[in-house]
Motif scaffolding. Structure first.
Motif, PDB file in Angstrom:
ATOM      1  N   ASP A  58       1.002  -1.022  -0.260  1.00 19.22           N
ATOM      2  CA  ASP A  58       0.106   0.245  -0.248  1.00 19.22           C
ATOM      3  C   ASP A  58       0.736   1.820  -0.305  1.00 19.22           C
ATOM      4  O   ASP A  58       0.306   2.382  -0.923  1.00 19.22           O
ATOM      5  N   VAL A  61       2.186   1.769  -3.456  1.00 19.64           N
ATOM      6  CA  VAL A  61       1.477   1.694  -4.526  1.00 19.64           C
ATOM      7  C   VAL A  61       1.561   3.393  -4.342  1.00 19.64           C
ATOM      8  O   VAL A  61       0.837   4.464  -5.274  1.00 19.64           O
ATOM      9  N   ARG A  65       1.904   6.300  -7.090  1.00 12.73           N
ATOM     10  CA  ARG A  65       0.808   7.110  -7.438  1.00 12.73           C
ATOM     11  C   ARG A  65       1.010   8.680  -7.661  1.00 12.73           C
ATOM     12  O   ARG A  65       0.818   9.676  -8.412  1.00 12.73           O
ATOM     13  N   VAL A 158      -0.153   3.693 -12.618  1.00 11.25           N
ATOM     14  CA  VAL A 158       0.712   2.825 -11.631  1.00 11.25           C
ATOM     15  C   VAL A 158       0.807   1.245 -11.972  1.00 11.25           C
ATOM     16  O   VAL A 158      -0.526   0.489 -12.232  1.00 11.25           O
ATOM     17  N   GLY A 160       1.461  -2.242 -11.590  1.00 12.03           N
ATOM     18  CA  GLY A 160       2.295  -3.592 -10.730  1.00 12.03           C
ATOM     19  C   GLY A 160       3.227  -4.805 -11.305  1.00 12.03           C
ATOM     20  O   GLY A 160       2.220  -5.207 -12.507  1.00 12.03           O
ATOM     21  N   VAL A 187       5.640  -0.809  -9.022  1.00 12.65           N
ATOM     22  CA  VAL A 187       5.722  -1.638  -7.688  1.00 12.65           C
ATOM     23  C   VAL A 187       6.169  -3.421  -8.262  1.00 12.65           C
ATOM     24  O   VAL A 187       5.572  -4.181  -8.586  1.00 12.65           O
ATOM     25  N   LEU A 229      -0.823  -6.601  -4.177  1.00 13.04           N
ATOM     26  CA  LEU A 229      -0.474  -5.831  -5.329  1.00 13.04           C
ATOM     27  C   LEU A 229      -1.710  -6.437  -6.525  1.00 13.04           C
ATOM     28  O   LEU A 229      -2.393  -5.565  -7.021  1.00 13.04           O
ATOM     29  N   HIS A 232      -4.864  -4.834  -5.183  1.00 11.03           N
ATOM     30  CA  HIS A 232      -4.961  -2.659  -5.115  1.00 11.03           C
ATOM     31  C   HIS A 232      -6.001  -2.377  -5.987  1.00 11.03           C
ATOM     32  O   HIS A 232      -5.680  -2.755  -7.352  1.00 11.03           O
ATOM     33  N   ASP A 234      -5.813   0.550  -6.416  1.00  9.21           N
ATOM     34  CA  ASP A 234      -5.528   1.714  -6.956  1.00  9.21           C
ATOM     35  C   ASP A 234      -4.004   1.233  -7.969  1.00  9.21           C
ATOM     36  O   ASP A 234      -3.344   2.655  -8.397  1.00  9.21           O
ATOM     37  N   VAL A 235      -4.192  -0.091  -8.139  1.00 10.60           N
ATOM     38  CA  VAL A 235      -3.323  -0.240  -9.584  1.00 10.60           C
ATOM     39  C   VAL A 235      -4.066  -0.621 -10.262  1.00 10.60           C
ATOM     40  O   VAL A 235      -4.734  -0.904 -10.838  1.00 10.60           O
TER      41      VAL A 235
END
Ligand code: NAP
Ligand code: MG
Length: 493
Positions: A58, A61, A65, A158, A160, A187, A229, A232, A234-235
């Motif tokens: 987190d 990320v 971001r 973003v 992953g 990430v 990941l 997530h 926000d990925v």
């Protein structure tokens, strides 16, 4: 190449980076937990590495971001990004021995390979993608009239990236080079067996001028950091190289979270077809390379050899000689051509396949696990022949130095046997007949067909699979497709 003594001295003096790399600095995991990084060729611990979990993912990320949104990298021109990534390629070359030693110590592959293939390969892949990025043009649609409809390539945001241990530096590079070149933040979760080279890479990227937060590396376990990941919200996109089973999990994670894009490069059971009109010496040399290189821990390893019945005995004899010429030993010794399996657990998995193989086929050579020095993570180069079409060792990916030989009588039979697999990553064809080369390669279900060689690969050509070997392509101009979206901007006059 340096001498065995020099590599041992340098290995003993090596410095390990062991933290999570977040926002341009090494930090411990939030839980404070670590896990040991083991050298499989000795069984000894190299160091303890931060065990990143969901909270660390987190953090990473958020860092990625923030960097993406403020434009510190995404807002740079392609030419500016090119300069930074070219500098990174230079730094990898300047630190080549250290990079090579990290992968050799961490996953057991011979130093001759990390020095000549993995580390220079990483520099080459960064360089190639860097040089390409300011040569890609956007499009203008043929609307006619005075309207301008632009079709622009924009970064996704973003990314992953979850990668395996068989080429720790290079598998990460195949994702990072195009992802960063196109302006994304990343990430990265390396495999738990091999986090050390990419942690050093992250530090070099900063030295090259990559702004903080653009690349984050969270070492840790798959079920924990990898899953976090994958789930997530926000990925924007998850790129994966690894096993087919785990690849399917990432599709599920995406479906159960934010429907992020998922691109998978997964397993293989690649066939190598040798016809009677081939150059048999060359075919044998490359067939041995195709299964024994990197201890057979290669997704596109040519693990099924399909030989025309008229040359079967001759090929089996040639391959036996080649297998017995493989030099197993300390991966730090430049004379070693086959190192240890990545860990004792994987050696046990391969050993179980050897036992199955002995029950369902004939051993030509090898067939056993062995102990060298203090480690029992070594597997003898092994060849089975007289393998039935439904044998486990011909159906399942073993990911070790184990070759299954079958024979065929007609081209049609060879093609049907080759395609009888859930996988479709790579295939090889050996023939001196151009018409046969074309008709057979047309008929094979594989992302790459190599003719009169094995595992043909270059930054210029796409790499990836069909069927359950995954989808999406690494390398080449086409790799940029995974990391960008097409955006239409239509201006009406
Ligand atoms: P793996 O077990 O699938 O692991 C790959 C990555 O996924 C590792 O970082 C792993 O973390 C992570 N992972 C494991 N379980 C997970 C879970 N439940 N959720 C989220 N992430 C998870 O594969 P491997 O054993 O490292 O590598 C061998 C496989 O990779 C073979 O099948 C090979 O064919 C494939 N491969 C494919 C290509 C290609 O380009 N097609 C290239 C190289 C390798 P941990 O390390 O903690 O388990
Ligand atoms: Mg290790």
């Amino acid at each position: 190449m340096l001498s065995y003594t020099d590599y041992k001295t340098k290995a003993a003096a090596l410095e390990f980076r062991t933290g999570c790399w977040i926002d341009g600095a090494f930090v411990p995991s939030l839980s404070g937990e670590t896990f040991p990084s083991i050298n499989p060729a000795t069984g000894h611990k190299l160091c303890d590495v931060a065990k990143g979990g969901a909270a660390d993912i987190d953090r990473a990320v958020i860092s990625a971001r923030t960097a993406f949104e403020d434009g510190r990298w995404s807002g740079k021109t392609p030419a500016e990004r090119k300069e930074v990534l070219l500098k990174l390629a230079d730094l990898i070359r300047e630190n080549l021995t250290e990079m090579a030693l990290l992968d050799t110590l961490d996953m057991g592959k011979p130093i001759s390979e990390t020095v000549n293939v993995d580390a220079p390969g990483s520099a080459m892949f960064f360089q190639w993608h860097a040089e390409a990025i300011d040569k890609l043009y956007d499009e203008v649609a043929p609307t006619g009239g005075r309207d301008i409809a632009m079709i622009r390539r924009v970064p996704l945001g973003v990314i992953g990236a979850v990668v395996p241990w068989n080429f720790p530096l290079d598998m990460a590079t195949w994702k990072l080079a195009p992802a960063l070149a196109t302006g994304n933040s990343v990430v990265l979760k390396p495999a738990e067996q091999s986090p050390l080279s990419v942690l050093f890479l992250a530090e070099l990227a900063k030295e090259a001028g990559l702004p903080d937060g653009v690349l984050n590396v969270v070492p840790g376990f798959g079920e924990d950091a990898g899953q976090a990941l994958g789930r997530h919200n926000d990925v924007d996109c998850l790129v994966f190289t690894g096993s087919t089973n785990v690849g399917k999990m990432f599709q599920r994670y995406a479906g159960e979270s934010n429907m992020k894009q998922v691109w998978l490069e997964t397993g293989g059971k690649s066939p190598n077809l040798i016809f009677a009109d081939a150059d048999l010496d060359q075919a044998a040399d490359m067939a041995a390379f195709g299964i024994f290189f990197n201890q057979g821990e290669v997704c596109s390893a040519n693990s099924r050899l399909l030989v025309h019945e008229s040359i079967k005995d001759e090929m089996v004899a040639k391959l036996k000689t080649l297998a017995e010429a493989v030099v197993q030993g300390d991966p730090l010794d430049p004379a070693t051509t086959m190192g240890a399996m990545v860990d004792a657990e994987h050696a046990s998995r391969v050993e179980a396949y050897l036992k199955k193989g002995k029950a369902e086929a004939t051993v030509v050579t090898g067939g056993a696990r062995c102990t060298i020095g203090t480690s029992d993570a070594f597997i003898q180069p092994t060849i089975f022949t007289d393998v039935a079409a439904d044998a486990t060792i011909v159906k399942e990916e073993i990911f070790g130095p184990v070759l299954a030989i079958q024979s065929f009588s007609t081209d049609e039979e060879a093609i049907a046997m080759a395609n009888d697999s859930i996988y479709g990553l790579a295939a090889s064809v050996w023939t001196s007949d151009l018409t046969r080369a074309m008709s057979v390669s047309d008929a094979l279900n594989a992302g790459t067909v190599s003719v009169n060689t094995v595992d043909a690969l270059s930054p210029m050509t796409p790499f990836g699979g069909m069927k359950q070997s995954g989808f999406g392509r690494d390398l080449s101009i086409h790799s940029f497709d995974k990391y960008t979206a097409l955006k239409t901007v239509w201006i009406k006059f």
